[in-house]
Design a protein around this motif. Structure first.
Motif, PDB file in Angstrom:
ATOM      1  N   ALA A  14       0.996  -1.045   0.103  1.00  0.00           N
ATOM      2  CA  ALA A  14      -0.081  -0.079   0.139  1.00  0.00           C
ATOM      3  C   ALA A  14       1.016   1.191  -0.112  1.00  0.00           C
ATOM      4  N   MET A  15       0.209   2.452  -0.391  1.00  0.00           N
ATOM      5  CA  MET A  15       0.897   3.781  -0.513  1.00  0.00           C
ATOM      6  C   MET A  15       1.687   3.796   1.070  1.00  0.00           C
ATOM      7  N   ARG A  16       3.022   4.434   0.631  1.00  0.00           N
ATOM      8  CA  ARG A  16       3.682   4.772   2.301  1.00  0.00           C
ATOM      9  C   ARG A  16       3.962   6.186   2.355  1.00  0.00           C
ATOM     10  N   VAL A  17       3.264   6.956   1.526  1.00  0.00           N
ATOM     11  CA  VAL A  17       3.862   8.490   1.592  1.00  0.00           C
ATOM     12  C   VAL A  17       3.075   9.459   2.737  1.00  0.00           C
ATOM     13  N   VAL A  18       1.724   9.299   2.711  1.00  0.00           N
ATOM     14  CA  VAL A  18       1.267  10.084   3.639  1.00  0.00           C
ATOM     15  C   VAL A  18      -0.086   9.504   4.132  1.00  0.00           C
ATOM     16  N   GLY A  37       0.713  13.067   9.442  1.00  0.00           N
ATOM     17  CA  GLY A  37       1.741  12.802  10.536  1.00  0.00           C
ATOM     18  C   GLY A  37       2.264  11.521  10.426  1.00  0.00           C
ATOM     19  N   HIS A  38       1.410  10.329  10.179  1.00  0.00           N
ATOM     20  CA  HIS A  38       1.916   8.936   9.922  1.00  0.00           C
ATOM     21  C   HIS A  38       2.722   8.711   8.767  1.00  0.00           C
ATOM     22  N   GLY A  57      -4.507   4.532  14.060  1.00  0.00           N
ATOM     23  CA  GLY A  57      -3.642   3.574  14.223  1.00  0.00           C
ATOM     24  C   GLY A  57      -3.091   3.342  12.737  1.00  0.00           C
ATOM     25  N   SER A  58      -1.813   2.973  12.602  1.00  0.00           N
ATOM     26  CA  SER A  58      -1.115   2.973  11.257  1.00  0.00           C
ATOM     27  C   SER A  58      -0.229   1.808  10.897  1.00  0.00           C
ATOM     28  N   PHE A  59      -0.266   1.631   9.698  1.00  0.00           N
ATOM     29  CA  PHE A  59       0.986   0.622   9.328  1.00  0.00           C
ATOM     30  C   PHE A  59       2.010   0.839   9.715  1.00  0.00           C
TER      31      PHE A  59
END
Length: 296
Positions: A14-18, A37-38, A57-59
């Motif tokens: 998955a996208m890891r930018v914002v 922020g993540h 909560g985030s990856f």
């Protein structure tokens, strides 16, 4: 959701930018805030009862407390060693987080470290629910169990019976049962007083579950449909919410609306009484995993 291995591979791509937090507003107006922020996609979100704050909560393994009034991060919480799949709020202000690492953490407001860590699941924990009285947290896991954790201390009660990943869990508003949704094509209503669950077979794997204030159960299907069931489990109706699997649902505080999210499609807003889609919200063009209504 797919099995743990396939799901983790897909998440990693998955996208890891914002990471973008979207507040769902019942109007055609554009998004009024983007909270950044993540360091990876946001997997889960909960909104405080007063609507002034949120927890995500985030990856990226982090949890962030947000001020929605200031549109800014207030605190970053780090403990988990893998993706944070679920967050929930206890009425006394504590935060509960659950992770791909199989652990559940309980945080005091403002605390930098968990006050308690709940361990026992043998697989990723993907959903949480807090009882209305704030005394118990329910967790759903890919180890095929639901666990009930007394927040006052003591051992967890294990609800065992699903034959595949358990993807969703919710308490009934009367506090008498907990409902679970599994990839094994079943929804189960577990009486908290004990005894065998009511098992409802549905025609598709289930990815999430919610219970409205009047007790009606809503389940999210991998076939893109929302399933509406009576409090006792009888299927009332099914409607199409998306052409792809519905991976998350949320009920408005008054229970009149359901938000249904699917990874690559708009967020559908469904009128529960009329069983009809009112509108959809176009996301930022990346997978959407979770939604929450503001109190209003």
């Amino acid at each position: 959701m797919p099995r743990a291995e396939a799901g983790q591979d897909r998440y990693s791509c998955a996208m890891r930018v914002v990471a973008i937090l979207v507040a769902l507003l019942l109007s055609a107006a554009p998004v009024h805030a983007q909270l950044r922020g993540h360091g990876g996609p946001v997997r889960a979100i909960a909104v405080t009862p007063d609507g002034g704050g949120a927890v995500s909560g985030s990856f990226d393994t982090a949890v962030i407390r947000w001020s929605l009034t200031r549109e800014a991060a207030e605190q970053v919480l780090r403990f988990h060693e893998a993706a944070v799949n679920a967050v929930a709020l206890v009425p006394d202000g504590r935060i509960v987080t659950a992770s791909q690492d199989g652990r559940i953490a309980l945080w005091r407001p403002g605390g930098a470290k968990p006050e308690r860590v709940l361990e026992g699941h043998d697989g990723p924990v993907v959903a949480l629910a807090v009882a209305r009285d704030g005394g118990t947290v329910a967790s759903a896991s890919w180890d095929r169990t639901v666990r009930l954790w007394p927040l006052g201390g003591g051992a967890a009660r294990v609800l065992d019976g699903h034959t595949d990943n358990v993807n969703g869990v919710a308490f009934t508003p009367d506090g008498r049962a907990v409902v679970s949704a599994g990839y094994d094509l079943t929804l189960r209503i577990w009486p908290l007083a004990g005894g065998a669950p009511e098992i409802v077979a549905l025609p598709t794997p289930l990815n999430a579950v919610a219970v409205a204030r009047d007790g009606e159960i809503i389940a999210a299907g991998a076939d893109g449909k929302l399933y509406f069931l009576a409090p006792t489990g009888q299927l009332r109706e099914a409607i199409e919410a998306a052409p792809t699997p519905v991976v998350g649902i949320a009920a408005s505080v008054d229970g009149s609306l359901i938000a249904a999210v699917s990874n690559n499609r708009p967020v559908a807003i469904v009128e529960r009484a009329g069983r009809r889609q009112l509108r959809s919200f176009i996301g930022p063009g990346v997978p959407i995993w979770s939604a929450a209504f503001l109190p209003d």
